[in-house]
Motif scaffolding. Structure first.
Motif, PDB file in Angstrom:
ATOM      1  N   GLY A  10       0.126  19.706  -0.403  1.00 34.37           N
ATOM      2  CA  GLY A  10      -0.397  19.811   0.953  1.00 34.37           C
ATOM      3  C   GLY A  10      -1.480  18.814   1.310  1.00 34.37           C
ATOM      4  O   GLY A  10      -2.083  18.912   2.372  1.00 34.37           O
ATOM      5  N   SER A  11      -1.752  17.861   0.434  1.00 35.55           N
ATOM      6  CA  SER A  11      -2.764  16.851   0.753  1.00 35.55           C
ATOM      7  C   SER A  11      -2.195  15.457   0.510  1.00 35.55           C
ATOM      8  O   SER A  11      -1.166  15.290  -0.131  1.00 35.55           O
ATOM      9  CB  SER A  11      -4.028  17.062  -0.085  1.00 35.55           C
ATOM     10  N   GLU A  12      -2.905  14.479   1.032  1.00 36.77           N
ATOM     11  CA  GLU A  12      -2.476  13.084   0.880  1.00 36.77           C
ATOM     12  C   GLU A  12      -3.624  12.277   0.314  1.00 36.77           C
ATOM     13  O   GLU A  12      -4.768  12.406   0.756  1.00 36.77           O
ATOM     14  CB  GLU A  12      -2.047  12.514   2.235  1.00 36.77           C
ATOM     15  N   VAL A  13      -3.309  11.446  -0.686  1.00 36.54           N
ATOM     16  CA  VAL A  13      -4.299  10.542  -1.266  1.00 36.54           C
ATOM     17  C   VAL A  13      -3.762   9.125  -1.194  1.00 36.54           C
ATOM     18  O   VAL A  13      -2.550   8.902  -1.175  1.00 36.54           O
ATOM     19  CB  VAL A  13      -4.646  10.907  -2.730  1.00 36.54           C
ATOM     20  N   ALA A  14      -4.679   8.175  -1.150  1.00 37.36           N
ATOM     21  CA  ALA A  14      -4.282   6.768  -1.155  1.00 37.36           C
ATOM     22  C   ALA A  14      -3.693   6.427  -2.514  1.00 37.36           C
ATOM     23  O   ALA A  14      -4.188   6.858  -3.559  1.00 37.36           O
ATOM     24  CB  ALA A  14      -5.482   5.884  -0.857  1.00 37.36           C
ATOM     25  N   GLY A  15      -2.640   5.662  -2.482  1.00 34.15           N
ATOM     26  CA  GLY A  15      -2.013   5.194  -3.710  1.00 34.15           C
ATOM     27  C   GLY A  15      -2.196   3.694  -3.848  1.00 34.15           C
ATOM     28  O   GLY A  15      -2.614   3.011  -2.907  1.00 34.15           O
ATOM     29  N   GLN A  16      -1.890   3.215  -5.015  1.00 32.63           N
ATOM     30  CA  GLN A  16      -1.982   1.780  -5.294  1.00 32.63           C
ATOM     31  C   GLN A  16      -0.660   1.342  -5.892  1.00 32.63           C
ATOM     32  O   GLN A  16      -0.113   2.016  -6.768  1.00 32.63           O
ATOM     33  CB  GLN A  16      -3.114   1.531  -6.282  1.00 32.63           C
TER      34      GLN A  16
ATOM     35  N   THR B 292       6.392  16.002  -4.647  1.00 34.12           N
ATOM     36  CA  THR B 292       5.656  14.762  -4.395  1.00 34.12           C
ATOM     37  C   THR B 292       6.453  13.864  -3.454  1.00 34.12           C
ATOM     38  O   THR B 292       7.649  13.673  -3.638  1.00 34.12           O
ATOM     39  CB  THR B 292       5.399  13.997  -5.715  1.00 34.12           C
ATOM     40  N   THR B 293       5.776  13.330  -2.459  1.00 34.51           N
ATOM     41  CA  THR B 293       6.358  12.329  -1.562  1.00 34.51           C
ATOM     42  C   THR B 293       5.491  11.086  -1.652  1.00 34.51           C
ATOM     43  O   THR B 293       4.267  11.171  -1.529  1.00 34.51           O
ATOM     44  CB  THR B 293       6.414  12.831  -0.114  1.00 34.51           C
ATOM     45  N   ILE B 294       6.137   9.944  -1.873  1.00 34.46           N
ATOM     46  CA  ILE B 294       5.420   8.675  -1.945  1.00 34.46           C
ATOM     47  C   ILE B 294       5.955   7.795  -0.817  1.00 34.46           C
ATOM     48  O   ILE B 294       7.165   7.557  -0.737  1.00 34.46           O
ATOM     49  CB  ILE B 294       5.614   7.996  -3.309  1.00 34.46           C
TER      50      ILE B 294
ATOM     51  N   GLU C  15       0.854  -1.183   0.000  1.00 32.68           N
ATOM     52  CA  GLU C  15       0.000   0.000   0.000  1.00 32.68           C
ATOM     53  C   GLU C  15       0.886   1.227   0.000  1.00 32.68           C
ATOM     54  O   GLU C  15       2.052   1.175   0.404  1.00 32.68           O
ATOM     55  CB  GLU C  15      -0.980   0.006   1.154  1.00 32.68           C
ATOM     56  N   ALA C  16       0.319   2.317  -0.485  1.00 30.04           N
ATOM     57  CA  ALA C  16       1.098   3.544  -0.594  1.00 30.04           C
ATOM     58  C   ALA C  16       0.202   4.751  -0.355  1.00 30.04           C
ATOM     59  O   ALA C  16      -1.022   4.663  -0.455  1.00 30.04           O
ATOM     60  CB  ALA C  16       1.737   3.638  -1.981  1.00 30.04           C
ATOM     61  N   ALA C  17       0.841   5.853  -0.056  1.00 28.30           N
ATOM     62  CA  ALA C  17       0.177   7.148   0.070  1.00 28.30           C
ATOM     63  C   ALA C  17       1.002   8.157  -0.713  1.00 28.30           C
ATOM     64  O   ALA C  17       2.230   8.091  -0.732  1.00 28.30           O
ATOM     65  CB  ALA C  17       0.067   7.566   1.532  1.00 28.30           C
TER      66      ALA C  17
END
Length: 140
Positions: free
Chosen positions: A48-54, A130-132, A41-43
C-alpha cells in the motif's frame, strides 16, 4: 512545442512517453544493436505504499531483421532488489510494444535518424504483492 508537434502520449502509472512527429527515423532492416542505459528511474509499490527505486543496471537488445527487442533491468529500493525483464515487437515507425510472452508491460519508441536512441516506460506486476514502474532512456 505544441501538442500537435508530438505523437499521442502513452501512460503507465505516473509515467508518460511520446516523441516528436516527423522525427526523421529511418528504421534499419537488418542487424542487431545493443543499447546502453543513459537514464532511468523507477518506483516500487508494496504493502500500500510507494518508494523511489533505482535502476542499478540495464540492457536493451534490438534485432532489426525480426523487429523484436529484449530488455532487462535490475531495480532496487525499499530494502529489496528485483530483476525486471521484457520482450516485444517494434513497428516500422519505431514504436516498441511488449508482447504476450513478456512479464513486463512496455511502451516506447526508437528515435534518432538511424534508431540510435530508445526510450520506454514499463510496469511489472509479476512479483506477488509488488508493482515496479518506471522510465528509461537508452543510447547506442
Amino acid at each position: 512545442m505544441k501538442a500537435d508537434d508530438v505523437d499521442s502520449p502513452t501512460f503507465v502509472g505516473n509515467y508518460a512517453i511520446t516523441r516528436l512527429k516527423n522525427s526523421g527515423l529511418v528504421m534499419p532492416n537488418e542487424g542487431l544493436a545493443s543499447f546502453k542505459l543513459a537514464l532511468g528511474e523507477a518506483a516500487i509499490q508494496r504493502d500500500g505504499s510507494e518508494v523511489a527505486g533505482q535502476i542499478d543496471a540495464g540492457r536493451l537488445n534490438v534485432d532489426f531483421a525480426s523487429k523484436r527487442f529484449t530488455t532487462g533491468l535490475t531495480v532496487s529500493g525499499g530494502g529489496g532488489k528485483w530483476d525486471v525483464a521484457g520482450t516485444g515487437v517494434i513497428t516500422e515507425k519505431g514504436l516498441m510494444y511488449s508482447d504476450s510472452r513478456s512479464n513486463t508491460l512496455i511502451r516506447g519508441f526508437l528515435g534518432g535518424s538511424r534508431a540510435e536512441q530508445a526510450g520506454y516506460i514499463f510496469k511489472n506486476t509479476s512479483i506477488e504483492g509488488t508493482t515496479i514502474i518506471g522510465a528509461t532512456l537508452w543510447n547506442r
